[in-house]
Design a protein around this motif. Structure first.
Motif, short mmCIF file in Angstrom:
data_model
loop_
_atom_site.label_atom_id
_atom_site.label_comp_id
_atom_site.label_asym_id
_atom_site.label_seq_id
_atom_site.Cartn_x
_atom_site.Cartn_y
_atom_site.Cartn_z
N MET A 93 0.64 -0.98 -0.09
CA MET A 93 0.24 -0.12 0.64
C MET A 93 0.79 1.31 -0.03
N VAL A 94 1.65 0.77 0.59
CA VAL A 94 2.44 2.52 0.74
C VAL A 94 3.41 2.57 -0.66
N PHE A 95 4.84 1.59 -1.05
CA PHE A 95 5.70 1.91 -1.79
C PHE A 95 4.89 1.77 -3.09
N ASP A 96 6.06 2.38 -4.13
CA ASP A 96 5.07 1.93 -6.00
C ASP A 96 4.52 0.45 -6.15
N GLN A 97 3.02 0.60 -6.63
CA GLN A 97 3.14 -1.02 -6.80
C GLN A 97 3.45 -1.41 -7.68
N GLY A 98 3.67 -2.78 -7.26
CA GLY A 98 4.13 -3.82 -7.98
C GLY A 98 6.04 -3.40 -7.56
N THR A 99 6.46 -2.84 -7.11
CA THR A 99 7.94 -2.91 -7.00
C THR A 99 8.75 -3.32 -6.19
N VAL A 100 7.64 -4.00 -4.97
CA VAL A 100 8.40 -4.30 -4.19
C VAL A 100 8.62 -5.87 -4.39
N PHE A 101 10.27 -6.27 -3.98
CA PHE A 101 11.01 -7.18 -4.78
C PHE A 101 11.64 -7.38 -2.95
N GLU A 102 10.81 -8.93 -2.13
CA GLU A 102 11.45 -8.99 -1.20
C GLU A 102 12.63 -9.51 -1.41
N ILE A 103 14.07 -10.11 -0.28
CA ILE A 103 14.47 -11.05 0.17
C ILE A 103 14.84 -11.14 0.81
N GLY A 104 15.20 -12.84 0.72
CA GLY A 104 15.75 -13.60 2.14
C GLY A 104 14.39 -13.68 2.90
N ARG A 105 13.01 -14.11 2.28
CA ARG A 105 12.00 -14.58 2.54
C ARG A 105 12.38 -15.74 3.89
N MET A 106 12.56 -16.79 3.38
CA MET A 106 12.67 -17.60 4.46
C MET A 106 13.77 -17.72 5.59
N TRP A 107 14.34 -16.45 5.73
CA TRP A 107 15.21 -16.68 6.90
C TRP A 107 14.46 -15.13 7.59
N GLY A 108 15.64 -15.35 8.96
CA GLY A 108 15.72 -13.72 9.34
C GLY A 108 14.51 -12.99 9.57
N ARG A 109 13.16 -14.47 9.57
CA ARG A 109 12.21 -13.78 9.12
C ARG A 109 11.38 -12.73 10.20
N ALA A 110 11.61 -12.39 11.17
CA ALA A 110 11.31 -11.45 11.36
C ALA A 110 11.52 -9.69 11.42
N CYS A 111 12.26 -9.27 10.41
CA CYS A 111 12.13 -8.81 9.64
C CYS A 111 12.46 -8.40 8.36
N ILE A 112 11.90 -8.06 7.27
CA ILE A 112 11.38 -8.30 6.23
C ILE A 112 12.49 -7.53 5.33
N THR A 113 13.04 -7.94 4.16
CA THR A 113 14.41 -6.99 3.95
C THR A 113 13.32 -6.74 1.76
N ALA A 114 13.72 -6.00 1.44
CA ALA A 114 13.33 -5.38 -0.32
C ALA A 114 13.66 -4.71 -0.55
N LEU A 115 14.14 -4.41 -1.61
CA LEU A 115 14.09 -3.89 -3.03
C LEU A 115 12.92 -2.81 -3.23
N ALA A 116 12.35 -1.42 -3.51
CA ALA A 116 11.28 -1.50 -4.12
C ALA A 116 11.51 -0.17 -4.40
N ARG A 117 10.47 0.64 -4.82
CA ARG A 117 10.72 1.95 -5.28
C ARG A 117 9.23 3.03 -5.40
N LEU A 118 9.92 4.44 -4.20
CA LEU A 118 8.81 5.52 -4.29
C LEU A 118 9.58 6.15 -5.55
N ASP A 119 8.40 6.84 -5.39
CA ASP A 119 8.09 7.92 -6.96
C ASP A 119 8.91 7.48 -8.04
N GLY A 120 9.27 6.10 -8.76
CA GLY A 120 10.03 5.89 -9.58
C GLY A 120 11.32 5.79 -8.82
N TRP A 121 12.37 5.98 -7.37
CA TRP A 121 13.80 6.06 -7.17
C TRP A 121 13.88 5.01 -6.39
#
Length: 516
Positions: free
Chosen positions: A302-330
């Protein structure tokens, strides 16, 4: 006078190289559900962009008159290619030639590929399938002596980690040096059921007396010892996918967020998602009951540019989600608490994961957005046995050492040392808090009976007294009390999170361009 004869020989040698390990071994590779090295290269990069280097290198045999009889191609292919229209070094192990073992190869080819990446400042993608190491025990008898191990060109592997994006795809059994090359990357992938990774394979492990059922079911033994279900959950490898095609797609997607090298800034993309978009669903995302969980991943969408959230490492260290995403294209790096796992408490693996991705963001100059709902470091005997505080402090240190802009949004809890690790408190705090915010040195709910023990013991009705104390403290712990004293900068309506983070991204990238 022409060179037709030599050009004909060149074409002949190239044809031999294209046969790889021969028709039978290539067919065996395909029968295992695996693409061959040349098909992988074609599938990974932009169509028609691969230019091979050292194609005809290999081990040749000649007749008595010096005429070429046969060539065993080197089991390592590399060249210049393009991914998303940008130049890269693309490499692939050829398992059809002695299982990709180095004793069939030419070490200089692999070294040159690594050197090409950092000297020309090009991202490098390694498609790893085999050992890539020192060959077999039989090799020692052929040499007539043994040796102290050394890895030619490993200094170039290390230099690439500090210079260019490195992506590793484990696409088969990878042991020894092959496993090391997989791990020595910024982003790594395994294919479920197809990839295994280990320091030494089941046969070696069995020989040392620790059986993995290798004598009865070799494929299952490989999975039990080093399958993707193990290494994408212990943090050795970042992600698990269902097919080689998915691995190629994820590698390309990861690189789309990255610059081509350290010192270059990542690229902005066109954005059709309105900066001022406000999703009112956010206003009710966090439950009033502090024991209830919610979906942080829904929040990201709901917050980041739609369709841009690219999660990395979903299956380990699971208490924190790590991802690449975009805001206004950045492009930005995202850290986000996951209250559905350990309540969002950072244990050792989560802290290790946070440290790794903060360092990745800092190395490639990506601003960080941290969405916080952290009740603290994990406590208890198991947490102490795992060294949680050491890994937690290392994560906090990485955040304090990062030289890229960071914005934090406190959705709910921020307690203890872990809560203070949300950002560098010595810098300007680009921070927003939701009205659901709940913070402090320790959770008040868990300490009331201890703090007010004498009061409760003296009360005629301890339960009523405890409830009165709780109601009184609820007023003190209101986030608005913190805002009165400017202990938090701004309390915002959750729906305003996206516009404010887009503003942060614009300012953050303005700063990065000014520093470049």
């Amino acid at each position: 006078m022409s060179w037709d004869k030599e050009l004909e020989e060149l074409r002949h040698r190239e044809g031999l190289a294209e046969q790889m390990g021969g028709e039978e071994k290539v067919a065996r590779q395909h029968s295992r559900g695996k693409m061959d090295a040349r098909a992988r290269l074609a599938a990974l990069v932009d169509p028609g962009s691969f230019r091979e280097i050292g194609k005809i290198a290999g081990k040749a045999s000649y007749d008595e008159d010096g005429n070429l009889e046969h060539i065993l191609p080197a089991p390592f292919l590399f060249g210049k290619a393009e991914i998303n229209g940008r130049p890269v070094v693309a490499t692939a192990d050829d398992f059809t030639i002695r299982g990709g073992a180095a004793d069939a190869g030419i070490s200089r080819k692999m070294v040159q590929a690594e050197k090409m990446a950092h000297e020309l400042k090009l991202p490098i993608i390694r498609m790893i399938d085999g050992t890539g190491g020192g060959g077999s025990v039989k090799t020692l008898e052929q040499i007539g002596a043994t040796y102290i191990p050394a890895v030619p060109g490993w200094s170039d592997v290390v230099k690439n980690l500090d210079t260019v994006p490195v992506v590793a795809l484990a696409l088969g059994p990878t042991a020894g040096l092959g496993a090391a090359r997989t791990v020595a990357s910024h982003y790594s992938i395994m294919v479920k059921g197809l990839s295994q990774l280990f320091a030494a394979g089941p046969a070696v492990v069995d020989g040392l007396g620790d059986s993995y059922r290798g004598s009865t079911d070799h494929q299952q033994a490989k999975e039990d010892l080093g399958g993707s279900a193990i290494h994408t959950r212990n943090g050795v490898v970042d992600d698990e996918v269902g097919s080689e095609a998915e691995a190629f797609a994820r590698a390309r997607h990861f690189l789309s967020f990255m610059p081509e090298h350290v010192g270059q800034l990542a690229r902005r993309t066109d954005c059709s998602d309105p900066v001022r978009r406000r999703d009112h669903t956010l206003d009710s995302l966090v439950p009033r009951d502090p024991k209830q969980v919610y979906s942080m991943r829904r929040c990201l969408d709901m917050v980041f540019d739609q369709g841009t959230v690219f999660e990395i490492g979903r299956m380990w260290g699971r208490a924190c989600i790590t991802a690449l995403a975009r805001l206004d294209g950045w492009p930005v790096m995202v850290l986000a608490s996951d209250p559905s796992y350990l309540g969002g408490s950072w244990e050792a693996k989560t802290s290790e994961k946070v440290e790794r991705f903060v360092k990745l963001a800092d190395r490639f100059r990506l601003p960080i957005v941290h969405l916080v709902d952290n009740p603290g470091f994990m406590i208890g005997r198991e947490a102490e046995m795992a060294g949680t505080i050491r890994y937690g402090v290392q994560a906090m240190t990485a955040i304090y050492k990062a030289n890229v802009p960071l914005a934090s949004v406190v959705l709910r809890r921020a307690y203890g040392i872990a809560g203070s690790a949300m950002s560098n408190a010595e810098n300007f705090q680009y921070r927003y808090c939701w009205p659901s915010g709940d913070w402090g040195s320790l959770p008040i709910a868990g300490g009331l009976e201890v703090a007010y023990k004498s009061d409760l013991e003296a009360a005629d009705d301890p339960a009523a007294k405890l409830e009165a104390i709780r109601e009184r403290l609820d007023k003190v712990t209101s986030p608005f009390r913190s805002a009165e004293r400017f202990n938090v900068e701004d309390i915002i309506a959750p729906r305003d999170t996206r516009p404010l983070l887009c503003e942060f991204a614009d300012l953050a990238w303005r700063k990065l361009y000014a520093e470049a």
